[in-house]
Motif scaffolding. Structure first.
Motif, PDB file in Angstrom:
ATOM      1  N   TYR A 185       1.072  -1.089  -0.098  1.00 24.22           N
ATOM      2  CA  TYR A 185       0.093   0.014   0.028  1.00 24.22           C
ATOM      3  C   TYR A 185       0.879   1.266   0.031  1.00 24.22           C
ATOM      4  O   TYR A 185       1.459   1.546   0.879  1.00 24.22           O
ATOM      5  CB  TYR A 185      -1.026  -0.120   1.084  1.00 24.22           C
ATOM      6  N   PHE A 186       0.850   1.944  -1.050  1.00 21.24           N
ATOM      7  CA  PHE A 186       1.523   3.279  -1.173  1.00 21.24           C
ATOM      8  C   PHE A 186       0.834   4.588  -0.449  1.00 21.24           C
ATOM      9  O   PHE A 186      -0.151   4.681  -0.529  1.00 21.24           O
ATOM     10  CB  PHE A 186       1.627   3.626  -2.601  1.00 21.24           C
ATOM     11  N   ILE A 187       1.873   4.959   0.247  1.00 17.62           N
ATOM     12  CA  ILE A 187       1.291   6.135   1.028  1.00 17.62           C
ATOM     13  C   ILE A 187       2.437   7.224   1.022  1.00 17.62           C
ATOM     14  O   ILE A 187       3.429   7.211   0.604  1.00 17.62           O
ATOM     15  CB  ILE A 187       1.271   5.722   2.585  1.00 17.62           C
ATOM     16  N   LEU A 188       1.834   8.664   1.387  1.00 16.05           N
ATOM     17  CA  LEU A 188       2.683   9.672   1.350  1.00 16.05           C
ATOM     18  C   LEU A 188       3.935   9.707   2.573  1.00 16.05           C
ATOM     19  O   LEU A 188       3.303   9.105   3.526  1.00 16.05           O
ATOM     20  CB  LEU A 188       1.741  11.042   1.439  1.00 16.05           C
ATOM     21  N   PRO A 189       5.008  10.041   2.278  1.00 19.18           N
ATOM     22  CA  PRO A 189       6.044  10.364   3.556  1.00 19.18           C
ATOM     23  C   PRO A 189       5.401  11.240   4.469  1.00 19.18           C
ATOM     24  O   PRO A 189       4.714  12.171   4.262  1.00 19.18           O
ATOM     25  CB  PRO A 189       6.992  10.501   2.814  1.00 19.18           C
ATOM     26  N   LEU A 190       5.681  10.894   5.611  1.00 17.29           N
ATOM     27  CA  LEU A 190       5.691  11.713   6.850  1.00 17.29           C
ATOM     28  C   LEU A 190       6.464  12.966   6.644  1.00 17.29           C
ATOM     29  O   LEU A 190       7.411  12.886   6.193  1.00 17.29           O
ATOM     30  CB  LEU A 190       5.704  11.096   8.182  1.00 17.29           C
ATOM     31  N   PRO A 191       6.063  14.121   7.203  1.00 18.15           N
ATOM     32  CA  PRO A 191       6.881  15.072   7.094  1.00 18.15           C
ATOM     33  C   PRO A 191       8.148  15.054   7.935  1.00 18.15           C
ATOM     34  O   PRO A 191       8.428  14.197   8.779  1.00 18.15           O
ATOM     35  CB  PRO A 191       6.144  16.469   7.999  1.00 18.15           C
ATOM     36  N   THR A 192       9.378  15.634   7.182  1.00 14.37           N
ATOM     37  CA  THR A 192      10.774  15.616   7.769  1.00 14.37           C
ATOM     38  C   THR A 192      10.759  16.044   9.388  1.00 14.37           C
ATOM     39  O   THR A 192      10.095  17.118   9.692  1.00 14.37           O
ATOM     40  CB  THR A 192      11.754  16.240   7.203  1.00 14.37           C
ATOM     41  N   GLU A 193      11.016  15.203  10.033  1.00 18.47           N
ATOM     42  CA  GLU A 193      11.165  15.632  11.711  1.00 18.47           C
ATOM     43  C   GLU A 193      12.238  16.900  12.011  1.00 18.47           C
ATOM     44  O   GLU A 193      11.607  17.858  12.593  1.00 18.47           O
ATOM     45  CB  GLU A 193      11.511  14.585  12.687  1.00 18.47           C
ATOM     46  N   PHE A 194      13.097  16.414  11.535  1.00 22.11           N
ATOM     47  CA  PHE A 194      14.429  17.743  11.693  1.00 22.11           C
ATOM     48  C   PHE A 194      15.047  17.700  10.575  1.00 22.11           C
ATOM     49  O   PHE A 194      15.299  16.869   9.717  1.00 22.11           O
ATOM     50  CB  PHE A 194      15.420  17.123  12.864  1.00 22.11           C
ATOM     51  N   ARG A 195      15.415  19.067  10.343  1.00 27.59           N
ATOM     52  CA  ARG A 195      16.611  19.487   9.111  1.00 27.59           C
ATOM     53  C   ARG A 195      17.905  19.756  10.074  1.00 27.59           C
ATOM     54  O   ARG A 195      18.893  19.961   9.270  1.00 27.59           O
ATOM     55  CB  ARG A 195      16.273  20.447   8.112  1.00 27.59           C
ATOM     56  N   ASP A 196      17.924  20.256  11.013  1.00 27.38           N
ATOM     57  CA  ASP A 196      18.867  20.455  11.807  1.00 27.38           C
ATOM     58  C   ASP A 196      19.493  19.431  12.418  1.00 27.38           C
ATOM     59  O   ASP A 196      18.923  18.930  13.432  1.00 27.38           O
ATOM     60  CB  ASP A 196      18.619  21.701  12.922  1.00 27.38           C
ATOM     61  N   PRO A 197      20.721  18.875  12.171  1.00 29.51           N
ATOM     62  CA  PRO A 197      21.319  17.742  12.750  1.00 29.51           C
ATOM     63  C   PRO A 197      21.467  17.552  14.159  1.00 29.51           C
ATOM     64  O   PRO A 197      21.376  16.760  14.909  1.00 29.51           O
ATOM     65  CB  PRO A 197      22.725  17.479  11.979  1.00 29.51           C
ATOM     66  N   GLU A 198      21.986  18.982  14.629  1.00 30.42           N
ATOM     67  CA  GLU A 198      22.138  19.203  16.058  1.00 30.42           C
ATOM     68  C   GLU A 198      20.881  19.028  16.962  1.00 30.42           C
ATOM     69  O   GLU A 198      20.679  18.296  17.956  1.00 30.42           O
ATOM     70  CB  GLU A 198      22.780  20.372  16.433  1.00 30.42           C
ATOM     71  N   ARG A 199      19.781  19.458  16.433  1.00 35.54           N
ATOM     72  CA  ARG A 199      18.549  19.403  17.196  1.00 35.54           C
ATOM     73  C   ARG A 199      18.029  18.096  17.194  1.00 35.54           C
ATOM     74  O   ARG A 199      17.273  17.630  18.025  1.00 35.54           O
ATOM     75  CB  ARG A 199      17.475  20.297  16.665  1.00 35.54           C
ATOM     76  N   GLN A 200      18.394  17.227  15.972  1.00 35.61           N
ATOM     77  CA  GLN A 200      17.966  15.721  16.002  1.00 35.61           C
ATOM     78  C   GLN A 200      18.635  15.251  17.012  1.00 35.61           C
ATOM     79  O   GLN A 200      18.070  14.363  17.647  1.00 35.61           O
ATOM     80  CB  GLN A 200      18.169  15.391  14.489  1.00 35.61           C
ATOM     81  N   ARG A 201      19.938  15.472  17.126  1.00 36.25           N
ATOM     82  CA  ARG A 201      20.813  14.526  18.072  1.00 36.25           C
ATOM     83  C   ARG A 201      20.380  14.754  19.417  1.00 36.25           C
ATOM     84  O   ARG A 201      20.170  13.834  20.250  1.00 36.25           O
ATOM     85  CB  ARG A 201      22.429  14.794  17.694  1.00 36.25           C
ATOM     86  N   SER A 202      20.010  16.026  19.870  1.00 30.65           N
ATOM     87  CA  SER A 202      19.605  16.388  21.089  1.00 30.65           C
ATOM     88  C   SER A 202      18.206  15.807  21.221  1.00 30.65           C
ATOM     89  O   SER A 202      17.811  15.579  22.402  1.00 30.65           O
ATOM     90  CB  SER A 202      19.350  17.951  21.027  1.00 30.65           C
ATOM     91  N   ALA A 203      17.151  15.761  20.224  1.00 29.76           N
ATOM     92  CA  ALA A 203      15.933  15.183  20.619  1.00 29.76           C
ATOM     93  C   ALA A 203      16.082  13.791  20.822  1.00 29.76           C
ATOM     94  O   ALA A 203      15.401  13.174  21.863  1.00 29.76           O
ATOM     95  CB  ALA A 203      14.919  15.545  19.438  1.00 29.76           C
ATOM     96  N   MET A 204      16.908  13.034  20.045  1.00 28.54           N
ATOM     97  CA  MET A 204      17.282  11.632  20.256  1.00 28.54           C
ATOM     98  C   MET A 204      17.889  11.213  21.659  1.00 28.54           C
ATOM     99  O   MET A 204      17.376  10.449  22.355  1.00 28.54           O
ATOM    100  CB  MET A 204      18.012  11.058  19.239  1.00 28.54           C
ATOM    101  N   GLN A 205      18.687  12.127  21.984  1.00 31.49           N
ATOM    102  CA  GLN A 205      19.371  11.772  23.453  1.00 31.49           C
ATOM    103  C   GLN A 205      18.210  12.000  24.491  1.00 31.49           C
ATOM    104  O   GLN A 205      18.271  11.127  25.398  1.00 31.49           O
ATOM    105  CB  GLN A 205      20.471  12.776  23.614  1.00 31.49           C
ATOM    106  N   LYS A 206      17.532  13.001  24.086  1.00 28.25           N
ATOM    107  CA  LYS A 206      16.363  13.244  25.274  1.00 28.25           C
ATOM    108  C   LYS A 206      15.334  12.034  25.488  1.00 28.25           C
ATOM    109  O   LYS A 206      14.731  11.662  26.500  1.00 28.25           O
ATOM    110  CB  LYS A 206      15.682  14.452  24.993  1.00 28.25           C
ATOM    111  N   ARG A 207      14.990  11.426  24.074  1.00 27.59           N
ATOM    112  CA  ARG A 207      14.063  10.415  24.012  1.00 27.59           C
ATOM    113  C   ARG A 207      14.716   9.219  24.945  1.00 27.59           C
ATOM    114  O   ARG A 207      13.830   8.614  25.630  1.00 27.59           O
ATOM    115  CB  ARG A 207      13.671   9.985  22.612  1.00 27.59           C
ATOM    116  N   PHE A 208      15.792   8.813  24.552  1.00 28.49           N
ATOM    117  CA  PHE A 208      16.477   7.701  25.263  1.00 28.49           C
ATOM    118  C   PHE A 208      16.719   7.983  26.777  1.00 28.49           C
ATOM    119  O   PHE A 208      16.610   6.945  27.596  1.00 28.49           O
ATOM    120  CB  PHE A 208      17.804   7.165  24.274  1.00 28.49           C
TER     121      PHE A 208
END
Length: 335
Positions: A303-326
């Protein structure tokens, strides 16, 4: 690593309520993609022909186990699961819902809710339901509850999975007999193709050999196998307890696409079982026909579906968010 794989392995996102969409029923031409975030274009992977939901349910009516892979938190995945559940029930009311999204050690809490002994918030707390339960999985559980259908908490206990990820498969030998008995005797059945897929997904290396798995990566893979084998075992136990029933199993697509993971573990345990795999494909902007040929290996139906929006475009903010989640994960002691 691609964003879909990151979502599958690392995090579970929230989802808005699954309501009011009829677009999935329509037959579409092979050149027409999904119209919105709730929409899915269903395709027979072998022939490339599009199907409406009712036609898909007709084809699956006599299948023992229907596995619907999902991208966790994707509107279209969860809507398709909920609507297919009802369509299959109309054809065979002897139905069992098995779910990756609940761990087997919380089966009693889930059963208490299904028996109207607790309220929904109590169940969510007691069964440690995923954060997006209300928006993603409530329709499935509520339909099963209304129709008095079994709902099976199919996943392995989270604390045991975490400890396998730290210490490896030998950790199972340290469990008390009662805990060990909840888990499959053969807890780490796998296939070379699944190993290679896992290594590629985690490390980004292509064509990796089995010998590439060692240390923490091997432990992480064994934790993944424990989930897959536990889900397979729980599905088979449910079928044994309810002869003649059909299982609808909901899971992250990494556990089922290409008939690997949970599906391969099922096939190794019960070779006569009929299993159909329905896999999502996120569709980038395209011109021409739907990309069926390059994705048909992923499932019996796509089943073909549209992609979800990109969560992060800033690598630093992505790393920070992942660290917070874990950092918010429970502090499990593996002793």
């Amino acid at each position: 690593m691609t964003q879909p794989i990151v979502r599958l392995i690392l995090t579970f996102t929230a989802l808005v309520a699954l309501t009011g969409c009829n677009t999935m029923q329509a037959h579409r031409s092979p050149t027409t993609g999904p119209a919105n975030q709730y929409d899915a274009v269903i395709v027979d992977a072998e022939t490339g022909s599009t199907l409406g939901l009712e036609a898909l349910a007709d084809r699956l009516a006599d299948t023992d186990v229907v596995v619907v892979g999902e991208y966790h938190g994707h509107h279209a995945s969860h809507l398709l699961q909920a609507r297919l559940q009802q369509a299959l029930y109309a054809r065979n009311p002897r139905q069992i819902l098995t779910m990756e999204q609940f761990n087997l050690d919380h089966q009693d809490a889930l059963d208490a809710y299904l028996a109207d002994q607790t309220g929904e918030t109590e169940m969510i707390e007691d069964a440690q339901a995923w954060d997006n339960y209300r928006g993603s999985y409530r329709p499935l559980v509520e339909f099963a509850r209304q129709q008095q259908l079994p709902v099976v908490a199919a996943n392995a206990p989270a604390d045991i999975v975490r400890c396998i990820g730290r210490q490896g498969s030998a950790y199972l030998d340290t469990l008390p007999d009662q805990q060990r008995a909840m888990l499959p005797e053969q807890a780490f059945l796998d296939t070379p193709a699944y190993r290679n897929k896992f290594v590629e997904a985690i490390s980004g290396s292509h064509g990796a050999e089995q010998t590439d798995l060692s240390g923490r990566l091997l432990n992480t893979y064994q934790a993944q196998l424990l989930r897959d084998n536990t889900m397979a075992s729980r599905i088979l136990t449910a079928l044994e307890a309810h002869p003649g029933h059909q299982v609808l199993h909901t899971t992250g697509t990494f556990h089922s696409e290409q008939r690997l993971g949970t599906v391969a573990a099922l096939e190794q345990r019960a070779q006569g079982l009929t299993i159909s795999v329905i896999s999502p494909v996120e569709l980038a902007p395209f011109e021409g026909a739907l990309p069926v040929a390059e994705n048909r290996h992923k499932g019996d139906y796509l089943y073909f579906i549209l992609p979800l929006p990109t969560e992060f475009r800033d690598p630093e903010r992505q790393r920070s968010a992942m660290q917070k989640r874990f950092s918010q994960r429970p502090d499990t002691r593996c002793e």
